[in-house]
Design an enzyme around this catalytic site. Structure first.
Site, PDB file in Angstrom:
ATOM      1  N   MET A   1       0.832  -1.186   0.000  1.00 25.05           N
ATOM      2  CA  MET A   1       0.000   0.000   0.000  1.00 25.05           C
ATOM      3  C   MET A   1       0.874   1.245   0.000  1.00 25.05           C
ATOM      4  O   MET A   1       1.712   1.417   0.897  1.00 25.05           O
ATOM      5  CB  MET A   1      -0.905  -0.014   1.236  1.00 25.05           C
ATOM      6  CG  MET A   1      -2.081  -0.963   1.075  1.00 25.05           C
ATOM      7  SD  MET A   1      -3.150  -0.929   2.513  1.00 25.05           S
ATOM      8  CE  MET A   1      -2.110  -1.739   3.699  1.00 25.05           C
ATOM      9  N   ALA A   2       0.649   2.072  -1.013  1.00 22.63           N
ATOM     10  CA  ALA A   2       1.457   3.281  -1.186  1.00 22.63           C
ATOM     11  C   ALA A   2       1.474   4.104   0.099  1.00 22.63           C
ATOM     12  O   ALA A   2       0.426   4.354   0.703  1.00 22.63           O
ATOM     13  CB  ALA A   2       0.889   4.108  -2.334  1.00 22.63           C
ATOM     14  N   GLN A  54       5.927  -4.580  -6.643  1.00 20.90           N
ATOM     15  CA  GLN A  54       4.808  -4.184  -7.518  1.00 20.90           C
ATOM     16  C   GLN A  54       5.197  -3.020  -8.428  1.00 20.90           C
ATOM     17  O   GLN A  54       5.727  -2.011  -7.956  1.00 20.90           O
ATOM     18  CB  GLN A  54       3.576  -3.797  -6.710  1.00 20.90           C
ATOM     19  CG  GLN A  54       2.361  -3.648  -7.626  1.00 20.90           C
ATOM     20  CD  GLN A  54       1.111  -3.179  -6.916  1.00 20.90           C
ATOM     21  OE1 GLN A  54       1.028  -2.039  -6.476  1.00 20.90           O
ATOM     22  NE2 GLN A  54       0.128  -4.060  -6.812  1.00 20.90           N
ATOM     23  N   CYS A  84      -5.064   0.184  -9.740  1.00 20.86           N
ATOM     24  CA  CYS A  84      -5.014   1.545  -9.208  1.00 20.86           C
ATOM     25  C   CYS A  84      -5.881   2.468 -10.064  1.00 20.86           C
ATOM     26  O   CYS A  84      -5.741   2.521 -11.280  1.00 20.86           O
ATOM     27  CB  CYS A  84      -3.574   2.043  -9.171  1.00 20.86           C
ATOM     28  SG  CYS A  84      -3.443   3.656  -8.412  1.00 20.86           S
ATOM     29  N   LYS A 123      -2.520  -7.695 -10.033  1.00 16.04           N
ATOM     30  CA  LYS A 123      -3.559  -7.345  -9.058  1.00 16.04           C
ATOM     31  C   LYS A 123      -4.521  -6.396  -9.745  1.00 16.04           C
ATOM     32  O   LYS A 123      -4.106  -5.405 -10.348  1.00 16.04           O
ATOM     33  CB  LYS A 123      -2.951  -6.683  -7.826  1.00 16.04           C
ATOM     34  CG  LYS A 123      -3.996  -6.202  -6.838  1.00 16.04           C
ATOM     35  CD  LYS A 123      -3.399  -5.996  -5.467  1.00 16.04           C
ATOM     36  CE  LYS A 123      -4.419  -5.506  -4.476  1.00 16.04           C
ATOM     37  NZ  LYS A 123      -4.710  -4.070  -4.615  1.00 16.04           N
ATOM     38  N   GLY A 185     -10.333  -7.489  -0.276  1.00 17.24           N
ATOM     39  CA  GLY A 185     -11.368  -6.480  -0.100  1.00 17.24           C
ATOM     40  C   GLY A 185     -12.187  -6.678   1.146  1.00 17.24           C
ATOM     41  O   GLY A 185     -12.936  -7.638   1.254  1.00 17.24           O
ATOM     42  N   ASP A 186     -12.002  -5.762   2.123  1.00 18.36           N
ATOM     43  CA  ASP A 186     -12.794  -5.732   3.345  1.00 18.36           C
ATOM     44  C   ASP A 186     -12.547  -6.898   4.291  1.00 18.36           C
ATOM     45  O   ASP A 186     -13.426  -7.224   5.094  1.00 18.36           O
ATOM     46  CB  ASP A 186     -14.297  -5.642   3.024  1.00 18.36           C
ATOM     47  CG  ASP A 186     -14.671  -4.335   2.346  1.00 18.36           C
ATOM     48  OD1 ASP A 186     -13.779  -3.473   2.193  1.00 18.36           O
ATOM     49  OD2 ASP A 186     -15.845  -4.185   1.962  1.00 18.36           O
ATOM     50  N   GLY A 208      -5.212  -5.640   3.350  1.00 15.05           N
ATOM     51  CA  GLY A 208      -4.608  -4.327   3.161  1.00 15.05           C
ATOM     52  C   GLY A 208      -4.795  -3.444   4.374  1.00 15.05           C
ATOM     53  O   GLY A 208      -4.019  -3.466   5.331  1.00 15.05           O
ATOM     54  N   ARG A 209      -5.883  -2.670   4.354  1.00 14.82           N
ATOM     55  CA  ARG A 209      -6.051  -1.617   5.358  1.00 14.82           C
ATOM     56  C   ARG A 209      -6.070  -2.128   6.794  1.00 14.82           C
ATOM     57  O   ARG A 209      -5.646  -1.422   7.702  1.00 14.82           O
ATOM     58  CB  ARG A 209      -7.332  -0.834   5.049  1.00 14.82           C
ATOM     59  CG  ARG A 209      -7.210   0.002   3.788  1.00 14.82           C
ATOM     60  CD  ARG A 209      -8.556   0.495   3.318  1.00 14.82           C
ATOM     61  NE  ARG A 209      -9.414  -0.618   2.909  1.00 14.82           N
ATOM     62  CZ  ARG A 209     -10.694  -0.531   2.663  1.00 14.82           C
ATOM     63  NH1 ARG A 209     -11.302   0.615   2.803  1.00 14.82           N
ATOM     64  NH2 ARG A 209     -11.381  -1.591   2.287  1.00 14.82           N
TER      65      ARG A 209
HETATM   66  C1  LIG Z   1      -3.410   3.932   1.548  1.00  8.60           C
HETATM   67  C2  LIG Z   1      -3.592   2.841   0.548  1.00  8.60           C
HETATM   68  C3  LIG Z   1      -2.622   2.614  -0.412  1.00  8.60           C
HETATM   69  C4  LIG Z   1      -2.767   1.601  -1.349  1.00  8.60           C
HETATM   70  N1  LIG Z   1      -1.775   1.369  -2.240  1.00  8.60           N
HETATM   71  C5  LIG Z   1      -1.843   0.308  -3.071  1.00  8.60           C
HETATM   72  C6  LIG Z   1      -0.760  -0.024  -3.930  1.00  8.60           C
HETATM   73  O1  LIG Z   1       0.283   0.646  -3.938  1.00  8.60           O
HETATM   74  N2  LIG Z   1      -0.896  -1.113  -4.732  1.00  8.60           N
HETATM   75  C7  LIG Z   1      -2.025  -1.891  -4.728  1.00  8.60           C
HETATM   76  O2  LIG Z   1      -2.084  -2.892  -5.447  1.00  8.60           O
HETATM   77  N3  LIG Z   1      -3.056  -1.593  -3.924  1.00  8.60           N
HETATM   78  C8  LIG Z   1      -2.982  -0.537  -3.093  1.00  8.60           C
HETATM   79  N4  LIG Z   1      -4.029  -0.268  -2.252  1.00  8.60           N
HETATM   80  C9  LIG Z   1      -5.227  -1.120  -2.276  1.00  8.60           C
HETATM   81  C10 LIG Z   1      -5.087  -2.290  -1.329  1.00  8.60           C
HETATM   82  O3  LIG Z   1      -4.001  -3.105  -1.710  1.00  8.60           O
HETATM   83  C11 LIG Z   1      -6.346  -3.163  -1.318  1.00  8.60           C
HETATM   84  O4  LIG Z   1      -6.582  -3.661  -2.605  1.00  8.60           O
HETATM   85  C12 LIG Z   1      -7.574  -2.391  -0.857  1.00  8.60           C
HETATM   86  O5  LIG Z   1      -7.281  -1.547   0.224  1.00  8.60           O
HETATM   87  C13 LIG Z   1      -8.704  -3.355  -0.476  1.00  8.60           C
HETATM   88  O6  LIG Z   1      -8.275  -4.274   0.474  1.00  8.60           O
HETATM   89  P1  LIG Z   1      -8.546  -4.059   2.068  1.00  8.60           P
HETATM   90  O7  LIG Z   1     -10.022  -3.956   2.246  1.00  8.60           O
HETATM   91  O8  LIG Z   1      -7.947  -5.289   2.716  1.00  8.60           O
HETATM   92  O9  LIG Z   1      -7.861  -2.801   2.450  1.00  8.60           O
HETATM   93  C14 LIG Z   1      -3.922   0.775  -1.329  1.00  8.60           C
HETATM   94  C15 LIG Z   1      -4.906   1.010  -0.380  1.00  8.60           C
HETATM   95  C16 LIG Z   1      -4.758   2.021   0.559  1.00  8.60           C
HETATM   96  C17 LIG Z   1      -5.830   2.245   1.588  1.00  8.60           C
END
Ligand SMILES: Cc1cc2nc3c(=O)[nH]c(=O)nc-3n(C[C@H](O)[C@H](O)[C@H](O)COP(=O)(O)O)c2cc1C
Length: 332
Positions: A1-2, A54, A84, A123, A185-186, A208-209
């Protein structure tokens, strides 16, 4: 995650049982032109393995050159971002925009697979807007050109982070493909992870989050999946110790001495560290103080104050960190 999953957070997640971690998305143009900021994303330690690097881009030749360069530093895999949606990325035809242009997506994947000396994964999202683009169509192409696995985030690009993730396209892809499909996702609790596996038949779950300020999520999910038991959340003291370690590791990674109280705290660390405070007594004050923290000593002092606040509130009840809503400020 960026902005978040740098070498430090990845190490901490790994220690807590994450099976695979991935770098922040890295521009293929940045790598092509040997931009120092992009090259910095390719920095990891052996402790983080297996690790995916990535990359994103829409030009097959530039992506191939980026894949060659990345291969030299030997990640365990290269992941191509096709999810993205932020305009800076999607407007260039990269990221989720590749869902709308299967021909280009195919050329990009072929070029990267050919140039890389490690497995290549992608992805993506469920589609562009519910009408145009489909994760399944893209994944079928990926399978044919030699992509090793596909991660699907259950939202369209247009959705950003709004609404609930739709896991049905993940199940659809998992049933239709012979390569592994990773569901995303979620997923914020062990129960969510179990449900994701059960409902979609995916080979792995990506989190992720829920890992922001909470590397324990991986320990919790692993434990629950293996034993059926839910572990107690980390104690406030464990949480504070993790913040201390995180801050010191960041300072060390930036090349300074973590024992030096006036070692500068990089700006990005404030964003990472603030996530740990959810649910702690005095969290709002701690986050405000963090916003003003310029050096490591500032962080140490605010953690000392937080520890004192916790000691002064023996009856205080832990509010599980996973209970907080997942915010959507990200890019992928
Ligand atoms: C702050 C932030 C930065 C993210 N950066 C990337 C990224 O660099 N590459 C990517 O594939 N997904 C990125 N995502 C998306 C997450 O990898 C993920 O697909 C998305 O948050 C849904 O999953 P989650 O519900 O587990 O967070 C980012 C999400 C957030 C919130």
């Amino acid at each position: 995650m960026a902005g978040h999953t740098d070498t430090v957070l990845r190490r901490l997640c790994k220690e807590q049982g994450a099976g695979l971690v991935v770098t922040e998305l890295t521009s293929s143009y940045g790598l092509y032109f040997r931009n120092a900021r992009s090259l910095k994303f390719l920095r990891w330690t052996e402790a983080e393995r297996p690790i995916g690097a990535q990359i994103f881009g829409a030009d097959p030749e530039v992506m191939a050159e980026a894949a060659r360069l990345v291969s030299q530093v030997e990640p365990d895999l290269i992941d191509v971002n096709m999810g993205c949606w932020v305009p800076k990325v999607a407007r260039t035809g990269a990221g989720a925009a590749l869902l709308c242009d299967l021909k280009r997506a195919e050329a990009v994947m072929k070029a990267v697979v050919r140039a890389a000396s490690v497995p290549v994964t992608i992805k993506t999202r469920t589609g562009w807007d519910g009408e145009v683009g489909s994760a399944l169509e893209l994944a079928r192409v990926a399978e044919v050109v030699g992509v090793a696995a596909v991660t699907i985030h259950g939202r369209t690009a247009k959705q950003g982070f709004t609404g609930a993730a739709d896991w049905r396209p993940i199940a659809e892809a998992a049933a239709a493909l012979s390569i592994p499909v990773i569901g995303n996702g979620d997923v914020a609790t062990p129960a969510d992870a179990e449900r994701m596996f059960r409902q979609t038949g995916c080979a792995a779950v990506m989190i992720g989050r829920a890992a922001l300020g909470n590397p324990w999520i991986f320990r919790d999910v692993r434990h629950a999946l293996h034993t059926g038991e839910v572990l107690p959340p980390p104690t406030p003291r464990e949480r504070i110790e993790m913040v201390r370690r995180h801050a010191r590791l960041v300072v060390a990674v930036e090349g300074d001495d973590p024992d030096r109280a006036n070692a500068p705290l990089p700006g990005y660390a404030r964003g990472q560290l603030g996530h740990y405070f959810y649910g702690l007594p005095g969290a709002a004050a701690a986050r405000a103080a963090l916003g003003q923290a310029n050096v490591l000593g500032d962080v140490e002092r605010l953690l000392d104050r937080l520890e004192a606040a916790i000691a002064a509130a023996p009856d205080w009840q832990w509010r599980p960190p996973l209970g907080r809503p997942l915010s959507g400020v990200g890019s992928g």
